[in-house]
Design a protein around this motif. Sequence first.
Motif, PDB file in Angstrom:
ATOM      1  N   VAL A  68       0.874  -1.174   0.000  1.00  0.00           N
ATOM      2  CA  VAL A  68       0.000   0.000   0.000  1.00  0.00           C
ATOM      3  C   VAL A  68       0.913   1.227   0.000  1.00  0.00           C
ATOM      4  CG1 VAL A  68      -0.148   0.171   2.526  1.00  0.00           C
ATOM      5  CG2 VAL A  68      -2.046   1.015   1.134  1.00  0.00           C
ATOM      6  N   CYS A  69       0.378   2.380  -0.386  1.00  0.00           N
ATOM      7  CA  CYS A  69       1.180   3.600  -0.363  1.00  0.00           C
ATOM      8  C   CYS A  69       1.820   3.798   1.008  1.00  0.00           C
ATOM      9  CB  CYS A  69       0.293   4.796  -0.700  1.00  0.00           C
ATOM     10  SG  CYS A  69       1.081   6.395  -0.408  1.00  0.00           S
ATOM     11  N   LYS A  70       3.051   4.291   1.017  1.00  0.00           N
ATOM     12  CA  LYS A  70       3.799   4.440   2.263  1.00  0.00           C
ATOM     13  C   LYS A  70       3.020   5.238   3.308  1.00  0.00           C
ATOM     14  CE  LYS A  70       8.161   5.658   1.988  1.00  0.00           C
ATOM     15  NZ  LYS A  70       9.328   6.555   1.788  1.00  0.00           N
ATOM     16  N   TRP A  71       2.424   6.366   2.898  1.00  0.00           N
ATOM     17  CA  TRP A  71       1.727   7.207   3.872  1.00  0.00           C
ATOM     18  C   TRP A  71       0.419   6.575   4.321  1.00  0.00           C
ATOM     19  CZ3 TRP A  71       4.592   9.212  -0.158  1.00  0.00           C
ATOM     20  CH2 TRP A  71       5.707   9.965   0.239  1.00  0.00           C
ATOM     21  N   GLU A  72      -0.253   5.884   3.428  1.00  0.00           N
ATOM     22  CA  GLU A  72      -1.465   5.163   3.840  1.00  0.00           C
ATOM     23  C   GLU A  72      -1.106   4.009   4.768  1.00  0.00           C
ATOM     24  OE1 GLU A  72      -5.557   4.173   4.086  1.00  0.00           O
ATOM     25  OE2 GLU A  72      -4.497   6.006   3.524  1.00  0.00           O
ATOM     26  N   SER A  73       0.072   3.414   4.587  1.00  0.00           N
ATOM     27  CA  SER A  73       0.484   2.331   5.486  1.00  0.00           C
ATOM     28  C   SER A  73       0.665   2.851   6.910  1.00  0.00           C
ATOM     29  CB  SER A  73       1.780   1.671   4.984  1.00  0.00           C
ATOM     30  OG  SER A  73       2.911   2.511   5.158  1.00  0.00           O
ATOM     31  N   LEU A  74       1.159   4.066   7.055  1.00  0.00           N
ATOM     32  CA  LEU A  74       1.302   4.667   8.386  1.00  0.00           C
ATOM     33  C   LEU A  74      -0.067   4.892   9.026  1.00  0.00           C
ATOM     34  CD1 LEU A  74       4.018   7.288   7.426  1.00  0.00           C
ATOM     35  CD2 LEU A  74       4.365   5.428   9.062  1.00  0.00           C
ATOM     36  N   LYS A  75      -0.983   5.437   8.256  1.00  0.00           N
ATOM     37  CA  LYS A  75      -2.326   5.735   8.767  1.00  0.00           C
ATOM     38  C   LYS A  75      -3.092   4.455   9.074  1.00  0.00           C
ATOM     39  CE  LYS A  75      -6.425   8.471   7.492  1.00  0.00           C
ATOM     40  NZ  LYS A  75      -6.327   9.491   8.547  1.00  0.00           N
ATOM     41  N   ARG A  76      -3.021   3.498   8.157  1.00  0.00           N
ATOM     42  CA  ARG A  76      -3.814   2.278   8.266  1.00  0.00           C
ATOM     43  C   ARG A  76      -3.348   1.397   9.433  1.00  0.00           C
ATOM     44  NH1 ARG A  76      -7.206   0.101   4.436  1.00  0.00           N
ATOM     45  NH2 ARG A  76      -7.746  -2.064   4.841  1.00  0.00           N
ATOM     46  N   THR A  77      -2.048   1.260   9.587  1.00  0.00           N
ATOM     47  CA  THR A  77      -1.552   0.396  10.659  1.00  0.00           C
ATOM     48  C   THR A  77      -1.841   0.989  12.031  1.00  0.00           C
ATOM     49  OG1 THR A  77       0.645   1.398  10.379  1.00  0.00           O
ATOM     50  CG2 THR A  77       0.249  -0.707   9.282  1.00  0.00           C
ATOM     51  N   TRP A  78      -1.771   2.316  12.154  1.00  0.00           N
ATOM     52  CA  TRP A  78      -2.051   2.935  13.453  1.00  0.00           C
ATOM     53  C   TRP A  78      -3.547   2.984  13.753  1.00  0.00           C
ATOM     54  CZ3 TRP A  78       0.049   3.841  17.896  1.00  0.00           C
ATOM     55  CH2 TRP A  78      -0.623   4.664  18.813  1.00  0.00           C
ATOM     56  N   GLU A  79      -4.339   3.499  12.827  1.00  0.00           N
ATOM     57  CA  GLU A  79      -5.753   3.739  13.109  1.00  0.00           C
ATOM     58  C   GLU A  79      -6.598   2.471  13.062  1.00  0.00           C
ATOM     59  OE1 GLU A  79      -7.164   6.816  10.540  1.00  0.00           O
ATOM     60  OE2 GLU A  79      -6.020   8.383  11.583  1.00  0.00           O
ATOM     61  N   MET A  80      -6.200   1.507  12.221  1.00  0.00           N
ATOM     62  CA  MET A  80      -7.001   0.296  12.055  1.00  0.00           C
ATOM     63  C   MET A  80      -6.337  -0.938  12.673  1.00  0.00           C
ATOM     64  SD  MET A  80      -8.213   0.932   8.096  1.00  0.00           S
ATOM     65  CE  MET A  80      -9.407  -0.421   8.090  1.00  0.00           C
ATOM     66  N   GLY A  81      -5.091  -0.799  13.125  1.00  0.00           N
ATOM     67  CA  GLY A  81      -4.373  -1.955  13.658  1.00  0.00           C
ATOM     68  C   GLY A  81      -4.195  -3.045  12.618  1.00  0.00           C
ATOM     69  N   ASP A  82      -4.083  -2.614  11.349  1.00  0.00           N
ATOM     70  CA  ASP A  82      -4.048  -3.569  10.233  1.00  0.00           C
ATOM     71  C   ASP A  82      -2.609  -3.968   9.906  1.00  0.00           C
ATOM     72  OD1 ASP A  82      -5.000  -5.188   8.251  1.00  0.00           O
ATOM     73  OD2 ASP A  82      -5.546  -3.585   6.867  1.00  0.00           O
ATOM     74  N   LEU A 270      10.608   6.498   8.394  1.00  0.00           N
ATOM     75  CA  LEU A 270       9.149   6.498   8.421  1.00  0.00           C
ATOM     76  C   LEU A 270       8.610   7.432   9.495  1.00  0.00           C
ATOM     77  CD1 LEU A 270       8.445   2.721   7.770  1.00  0.00           C
ATOM     78  CD2 LEU A 270       7.937   4.632   6.247  1.00  0.00           C
ATOM     79  N   ASP A 271       9.368   7.625  10.569  1.00  0.00           N
ATOM     80  CA  ASP A 271       8.947   8.551  11.618  1.00  0.00           C
ATOM     81  C   ASP A 271       8.909   9.982  11.083  1.00  0.00           C
ATOM     82  OD1 ASP A 271       8.135   9.137  14.280  1.00  0.00           O
ATOM     83  OD2 ASP A 271      10.146   9.874  14.717  1.00  0.00           O
ATOM     84  N   THR A 272       9.810  10.314  10.185  1.00  0.00           N
ATOM     85  CA  THR A 272       9.801  11.632   9.563  1.00  0.00           C
ATOM     86  C   THR A 272       8.498  11.848   8.791  1.00  0.00           C
ATOM     87  OG1 THR A 272      12.203  11.621   9.332  1.00  0.00           O
ATOM     88  CG2 THR A 272      10.989  13.154   7.930  1.00  0.00           C
ATOM     89  N   HIS A 273       8.078  10.830   8.049  1.00  0.00           N
ATOM     90  CA  HIS A 273       6.829  10.926   7.296  1.00  0.00           C
ATOM     91  C   HIS A 273       5.623  10.964   8.231  1.00  0.00           C
ATOM     92  CE1 HIS A 273       9.052  10.477   3.667  1.00  0.00           C
ATOM     93  NE2 HIS A 273       9.449   9.244   3.950  1.00  0.00           N
ATOM     94  N   LEU A 274       5.687  10.205   9.320  1.00  0.00           N
ATOM     95  CA  LEU A 274       4.591  10.214  10.297  1.00  0.00           C
ATOM     96  C   LEU A 274       4.426  11.608  10.892  1.00  0.00           C
ATOM     97  CD1 LEU A 274       2.452   8.776  12.023  1.00  0.00           C
ATOM     98  CD2 LEU A 274       4.274   8.195  13.642  1.00  0.00           C
ATOM     99  N   ARG A 275       5.526  12.243  11.237  1.00  0.00           N
ATOM    100  CA  ARG A 275       5.446  13.577  11.833  1.00  0.00           C
ATOM    101  C   ARG A 275       4.906  14.606  10.838  1.00  0.00           C
ATOM    102  NH1 ARG A 275      10.382  14.952  12.798  1.00  0.00           N
ATOM    103  NH2 ARG A 275      11.549  13.000  12.671  1.00  0.00           N
ATOM    104  N   TRP A 276       5.230  14.430   9.551  1.00  0.00           N
ATOM    105  CA  TRP A 276       4.661  15.310   8.525  1.00  0.00           C
ATOM    106  C   TRP A 276       3.146  15.152   8.492  1.00  0.00           C
ATOM    107  CZ3 TRP A 276       1.795  14.096   4.155  1.00  0.00           C
ATOM    108  CH2 TRP A 276       1.587  15.140   3.234  1.00  0.00           C
ATOM    109  N   MET A 277       2.656  13.920   8.566  1.00  0.00           N
ATOM    110  CA  MET A 277       1.217  13.677   8.552  1.00  0.00           C
ATOM    111  C   MET A 277       0.555  14.232   9.806  1.00  0.00           C
ATOM    112  SD  MET A 277       0.999   9.805   6.956  1.00  0.00           S
ATOM    113  CE  MET A 277      -0.759   9.891   6.573  1.00  0.00           C
ATOM    114  N   ASP A 286      -1.100  11.131  18.847  1.00  0.00           N
ATOM    115  CA  ASP A 286      -0.478  10.122  19.709  1.00  0.00           C
ATOM    116  C   ASP A 286       0.047   8.914  18.932  1.00  0.00           C
ATOM    117  OD1 ASP A 286      -2.925   9.094  18.997  1.00  0.00           O
ATOM    118  OD2 ASP A 286      -3.416   8.328  20.991  1.00  0.00           O
ATOM    119  N   ALA A 287      -0.026   8.953  17.598  1.00  0.00           N
ATOM    120  CA  ALA A 287       0.498   7.846  16.797  1.00  0.00           C
ATOM    121  C   ALA A 287       1.979   7.660  17.094  1.00  0.00           C
ATOM    122  CB  ALA A 287       0.270   8.115  15.318  1.00  0.00           C
ATOM    123  N   ASP A 288       2.377   6.407  17.321  1.00  0.00           N
ATOM    124  CA  ASP A 288       3.739   6.090  17.761  1.00  0.00           C
ATOM    125  C   ASP A 288       4.396   5.174  16.741  1.00  0.00           C
ATOM    126  OD1 ASP A 288       6.045   5.278  19.028  1.00  0.00           O
ATOM    127  OD2 ASP A 288       5.075   4.835  20.946  1.00  0.00           O
TER     128      ASP A 288
END
Length: 298
Positions: A68-82, A270-277, A286-288
């Motif tokens: 999946v797209c890198k940024w969607e992977s950050l969102k999806r794994t944190w918010e959906m536990g996927d 990936l933490d750099t991209h997470l902080r941008w989001m 609180d995404a870690d």
Amino acid sequence: MTSSGTVRLFHLPFSFMLPQRVASERGYFEREGLDVELVEREREEVDWKYIPADETLTGDYDVDVYPVCKWESLKRTWEMGDGRIVAKGTFADQPYAVFTRREDIEGPEDLADVPVGINERTGQEYTAMRALEEHVPEDRIDLVHEGMPTDRLRALRGGEVDAVTLLEPQSTLAEHLGFRRIMEFENHMGVVGGDGLSDEELAAFLRGYARAVEDINADPAAFREEYLSMLRADESVAPDLFEGVDVDALREDIEVPTYETPELADRNELDTHLRWMQARGLVAEDADIRAIVAGGER
């Protein structure tokens, strides 16, 4: 190791994912000791996106690995536990492109306040946002959900939006429809693994994938018909887009790209991209990253 001993691998039928299909169908995963089952959705069944926005792949679809797209992977794994991110990369020398129907839009700096068609929750909106921020103010970026590539092309043709983001083979189709390419940016992907995926299975997956990449890059012409399969699928679901188009010439203009093997996920990068989001309210504050990338703890 996965509970069944079989790795259920979700496949996106996009041109940049060709090595995954090749590795599966030609037994490269099997040679690495990996029993892989390719999980796919038929193009005719998909009216928005291949990866469901409201269902988990590792849970609802019982998938062990999915791209999946890198940024969607950050969102999806944190918010959906996927699952958790296990690898990442550009996968192919094949950028996103922005096409426009307007003659007065000459470059990306002219896209301020211009509706740009994207497909929400596929990750491309984040990719496009990051790229556009280099040319126009953040508050003047106007991304509009228009759905699948064929839907975006219809919206562009019909004037619902003035520009759209596209990948191959739809980029070349857009050129044959008379639209102009005004911007390109890299397509970054992530690979997500379920809880049962072992380090050994991941390593075997990457080795099998690398073998397919090697073969395709060595003789791209031998894989041309497989590469064009998505274009044929688009012809079947959106024949109106091909009316008046010389399809033989279109196919001739499409080139098989150079592919790359995904690399193990880098938590710091990936933490750099997470902080941008997070700074843009795209992911909870609180995404870690330690819980998002494999090896961390929730």
